[in-house]
Write an enzyme that holds these catalytic residues in place. Structure first.
Site, PDB file in Angstrom:
ATOM      1  N   ALA A  29       0.836  -1.200   0.000  1.00 23.83           N
ATOM      2  CA  ALA A  29       0.000   0.000   0.000  1.00 23.83           C
ATOM      3  C   ALA A  29       0.870   1.249   0.000  1.00 23.83           C
ATOM      4  CB  ALA A  29      -0.929  -0.012   1.204  1.00 23.83           C
ATOM      5  N   ASN A  30       0.261   2.405   0.150  1.00 27.13           N
ATOM      6  CA  ASN A  30       1.006   3.656   0.275  1.00 27.13           C
ATOM      7  C   ASN A  30       0.306   4.551   1.292  1.00 27.13           C
ATOM      8  OD1 ASN A  30      -0.912   5.540  -1.156  1.00 27.13           O
ATOM      9  ND2 ASN A  30      -0.565   4.046  -2.790  1.00 27.13           N
ATOM     10  N   ARG A  31       0.881   5.709   1.535  1.00 26.54           N
ATOM     11  CA  ARG A  31       0.423   6.552   2.649  1.00 26.54           C
ATOM     12  C   ARG A  31      -0.680   7.539   2.286  1.00 26.54           C
ATOM     13  NH1 ARG A  31       3.920   5.436   6.630  1.00 26.54           N
ATOM     14  NH2 ARG A  31       6.043   4.875   6.007  1.00 26.54           N
ATOM     15  N   SER A  32      -1.303   7.414   1.135  1.00 23.53           N
ATOM     16  CA  SER A  32      -2.382   8.345   0.786  1.00 23.53           C
ATOM     17  C   SER A  32      -3.516   8.273   1.816  1.00 23.53           C
ATOM     18  CB  SER A  32      -2.919   8.001  -0.600  1.00 23.53           C
ATOM     19  OG  SER A  32      -4.138   8.681  -0.825  1.00 23.53           O
ATOM     20  N   ALA A  95      -4.017   7.632  -5.158  1.00 26.42           N
ATOM     21  CA  ALA A  95      -2.607   7.235  -5.272  1.00 26.42           C
ATOM     22  C   ALA A  95      -2.600   5.746  -5.617  1.00 26.42           C
ATOM     23  CB  ALA A  95      -1.873   7.502  -3.972  1.00 26.42           C
TER      24      ALA A  95
END
Ligand code: C5P
Length: 225
Positions: A29-32, A95
């Site tokens: 995942a990512n931090r969006s 994102a």
């Protein structure tokens, strides 16, 4: 009360990160946070647009007055967007993970005592590019993308405008210290085919309101966008 100048217009907004499964319990995942995308969906709805928000996993509540579709992986987000066409306005604020794990393991990966597993990645579909370049019958009249850059923000955004085939890019500087990711404010440049507007740093809610205003103007005042 805002002018209902987007009444009768349909919009799709993507928001949040995507989760790309590794196995039944793990993901990439990512931090969006989804704050900017959710705010845009709400701002378009506040001007009377009929909005579908296609969001990856976030901790935010569904915005009131917006049809919210929850997805996990990029491929699900892609299908949900295409299912909702035709629309007048498409805003890609998500994102989206560039890569997914090529083959999701059907069972939880186990430590075997040998070497750690190697994850083979595959490229995800580019939703913004696909929507921008879909057949004229289905292509939204106005397609807006985001660019998160750490240097040469405007130059990269102008390149992205043509490589994605979208109409506008909201470009923001996400270099260290700007706290754009997860933060409450954003300093953006609105890049169009023939102009660049530098907006002052403002809250993500204000960015959303201003973008919605610009979108309404594009539909109502002129045909040049
Ligand atoms: O290519 P890049 O990820 O920098 O482009 C960012 C823009 O493209 C954002 O608007 C994002 O929502 C969109 N995007 C997308 N699908 C992808 C990758 C990016 O819609 N797979």
């Amino acid at each position: 009360p805002l002018k209902q100048d987007l009444k009768g217009r349909r919009a799709i907004v993507t928001s949040g990160p995507t989760h790309e499964p590794i196995d039944p319990v793990r993901y990439i995942a990512n931090r969006s946070s989804g704050k900017q995308g959710h705010a845009i969906a709400a701002a378009l709805a506040a001007r009377g647009a009929e909005v579908t928000l296609v969001t990856g996993p976030v901790t935010l509540p569904d915005p009131p007055g917006v049809r919210t579709v929850h997805v996990e992986a990029a491929r699900d987000m892609f299908s949900a967007c295409f299912l909702d066409l035709p629309v007048d306005i498409f805003v890609a604020a998500a994102a989206v993970a560039d890569w997914r794990v090529a083959v999701e393991a059907p069972q939880k990966l186990k430590k075997s005592g040998d070497l750690p597993p190697v994850l083979k990645l595959a490229e995800n579909p580019d939703i913004l590019r696909a929507i921008s370049t879909t057949d004229a019958k289905r292509r939204p009249a106005l397609v807006v993308g985001f660019a998160a850059e750490t240097e040469n923000v405007v130059a990269h955004a102008q390149k992205k405008l043509s490589s994605k085939g979208c109409d506008w890019i909201l470009a923001n500087d996400v270099s260290e210290g700007t706290q754009t990711f997860g933060g409450d404010s954003n300093a953006v440049h609105l890049v169009t085919a023939n102009a660049v507007e530098d907006w002052p740093r403002m809250s993500k809610t204000e960015v959303a309101a201003r973008l919605a205003e610009r979108i309404a103007a594009a539909f109502n005042e002129d045909t040049t966008k």
